[in-house]
Structure formats: structure tokens, C-alpha cells
Design an enzyme around this catalytic site. Structure first.
Site, PDB file in Angstrom:
ATOM      1  N   GLU A 285       0.803  -1.296  -0.083  1.00 33.68           N
ATOM      2  CA  GLU A 285       0.023   0.026   0.130  1.00 33.68           C
ATOM      3  C   GLU A 285       0.968   1.378   0.080  1.00 33.68           C
ATOM      4  O   GLU A 285       0.598   2.242  -0.598  1.00 33.68           O
ATOM      5  CB  GLU A 285      -0.817   0.038   1.198  1.00 33.68           C
ATOM      6  CG  GLU A 285      -2.378   0.207   1.047  1.00 33.68           C
ATOM      7  CD  GLU A 285      -3.011   0.007   2.193  1.00 33.68           C
ATOM      8  OE1 GLU A 285      -3.540  -1.082   2.381  1.00 33.68           O
ATOM      9  OE2 GLU A 285      -3.210   0.994   3.220  1.00 33.68           O
ATOM     10  N   ASP A 286       1.715   1.263   0.772  1.00 34.46           N
ATOM     11  CA  ASP A 286       2.498   2.464   1.017  1.00 34.46           C
ATOM     12  C   ASP A 286       4.233   2.631   0.317  1.00 34.46           C
ATOM     13  O   ASP A 286       4.828   3.819   0.539  1.00 34.46           O
ATOM     14  CB  ASP A 286       2.731   2.747   2.465  1.00 34.46           C
ATOM     15  CG  ASP A 286       1.410   3.070   3.183  1.00 34.46           C
ATOM     16  OD1 ASP A 286       0.330   3.384   2.541  1.00 34.46           O
ATOM     17  OD2 ASP A 286       1.302   2.709   4.357  1.00 34.46           O
TER      18      ASP A 286
END
Ligand code: ZN
Length: 193
Positions: free
Chosen positions: A68-69
Site C-alpha cells: 500500500e505505502d
């Protein structure tokens, strides 16, 4: 079965990998804490509060935000840590193409369908986030935004209960504490205005 030494190696490798991948990322608190603090907290919560000893769950906890990051792909994750860990992380990865409110709704809807390791990581993740909301809240979050987050986190966890009682009880205590603190701040705010 992995030997104890192999398990420790894998955990250390995951911390090193996460520290490197998340190195430019900060938490949202006033001091902009290094992001790795959150991942250490999640792993430590799984181990200490949840009593989790399965290395795949602990490693998935360390790596749960990596897709996600950061620029990590599922292929890279699978190559480095194997299919099992990569598939747990996949369950925990929001589709960033979707708008925030949709992602939040989907987390509530999906929580009941998560595998056991994914559930455990999800609770430890929300425990770390509630702990931050209580002790070092995001600097730019107004009281209402904090309240909204806490209530939403409660709904996500309500959907996945039954995996680990100790983690759930710990979450519930933090949830009550967070709500209490927010109510208290609301009251003192209305008294000063
Ligand atoms: Zn997280």
C-alpha cells in the site's frame, strides 16, 4: 517447519526490508515518527499481547503496509518472503485506486472474510493506530476526525472477532479509552467556548 534460527532470520530480514522500503515515510503524529515504529509495534503486539508464535503471521505484520505505502510489488514480496506471507499481505492491502470512503467501507465488509493470520494482523494494526490516537494523535486531525476513525476501527474489528481473545480484549479496552478521551476533550471544549 523452519528451525528457530531460520525464523529469527526471517523476522530480522522483514524488519530490514520494511525499514528500507518505508524509510522516507513518517507517521502522522506531531513529531512525524518514523513509519517503522508502527510496524515494530504491530509485531510486538502480536507476540506479546496475542501470544502469536507463527512466524508467517509475525512477518506479515511487519510487512502489512508494504504494498500500500511503498513501491514494492507482490512479485518482489513473494520472491523475498514466499507465497504464504505475500498472500496474507494481499488480503490486508487496500486498493489505492478507490476513493478513501469506499476503501473504508470495503474494510468493514471484507473483515469477516479474512484468513486467521490476516485477522490477527488487522487487530494488531488497529491497536497500534488507536494507541497513537490516544497518546500521539495525528497533528492535523480534529477531534471529529479522530472520533470517526475510532468508531470505524471498531466496526472493522467487530466483523472479524473470534480469532484471538487477548487481542480483542486489548482492542476493546483501547477503544473505550479512546472514546472516553474524545468525549472528555469535547466536554472541555464546549466549556471553554
Ligand atoms: Zn498499518
Amino acid at each position: 517447519m523452519k528451525s528457530e534460527a531460520e525464523e529469527v532470520s526471517l523476522i530480522l530480514k522483514a524488519f530490514k526490508f520494511a525499514a528500507c522500503k518505508h524509510r522516507d515515510q513518517r507517521r502522522k503524529d506531531e513529531r512525524a515518527s518514523p513509519y517503522i515504529n508502527h510496524l515494530i509495534a504491530v509485531a510486538e503486539t502480536l507476540w506479546t499481547i496475542g501470544g502469536i508464535r507463527e512466524v508467517t503471521t509475525l512477518v506479515a505484520g511487519i510487512l502489512h503496509d508494504i504494498i500500500e505505502d511503498t513501491d514494492t510489488s507482490f512479485e518482489e514480496l513473494e520472491r523475498e518472503f514466499g507465497a504464504e506471507i505475500s498472500s496474507i499481505v494481499r488480503e490486508l492491502t487496500d486498493d489505492k485506486q478507490l476513493p478513501g470512503p469506499v476503501r473504508k467501507r470495503l474494510q468493514i465488509e471484507h473483515s469477516a472474510h479474512l484468513s486467521t493470520p490476516a485477522r490477527l494482523v488487522k487487530i494488531a494494526d488497529k491497536i497500534s493506530n488507536l494507541d497513537d490516537i490516544i497518546h500521539s494523535p495525528p497533528a492535523r486531525w480534529a477531534l471529529e476526525r479522530r472520533e470517526e476513525y475510532v468508531i470505524w476501527a471498531g466496526k472493522v474489528i467487530d466483523g472479524l472477532r473470534g480469532g484471538n481473545e487477548a487481542l480483542e480484549r486489548y482492542f476493546d479496552r483501547l477503544f473505550a479509552k479512546a472514546i472516553q478521551k474524545i468525549e472528555h476533550e469535547k466536554k472541555s471544549r464546549s466549556q471553554t467556548t
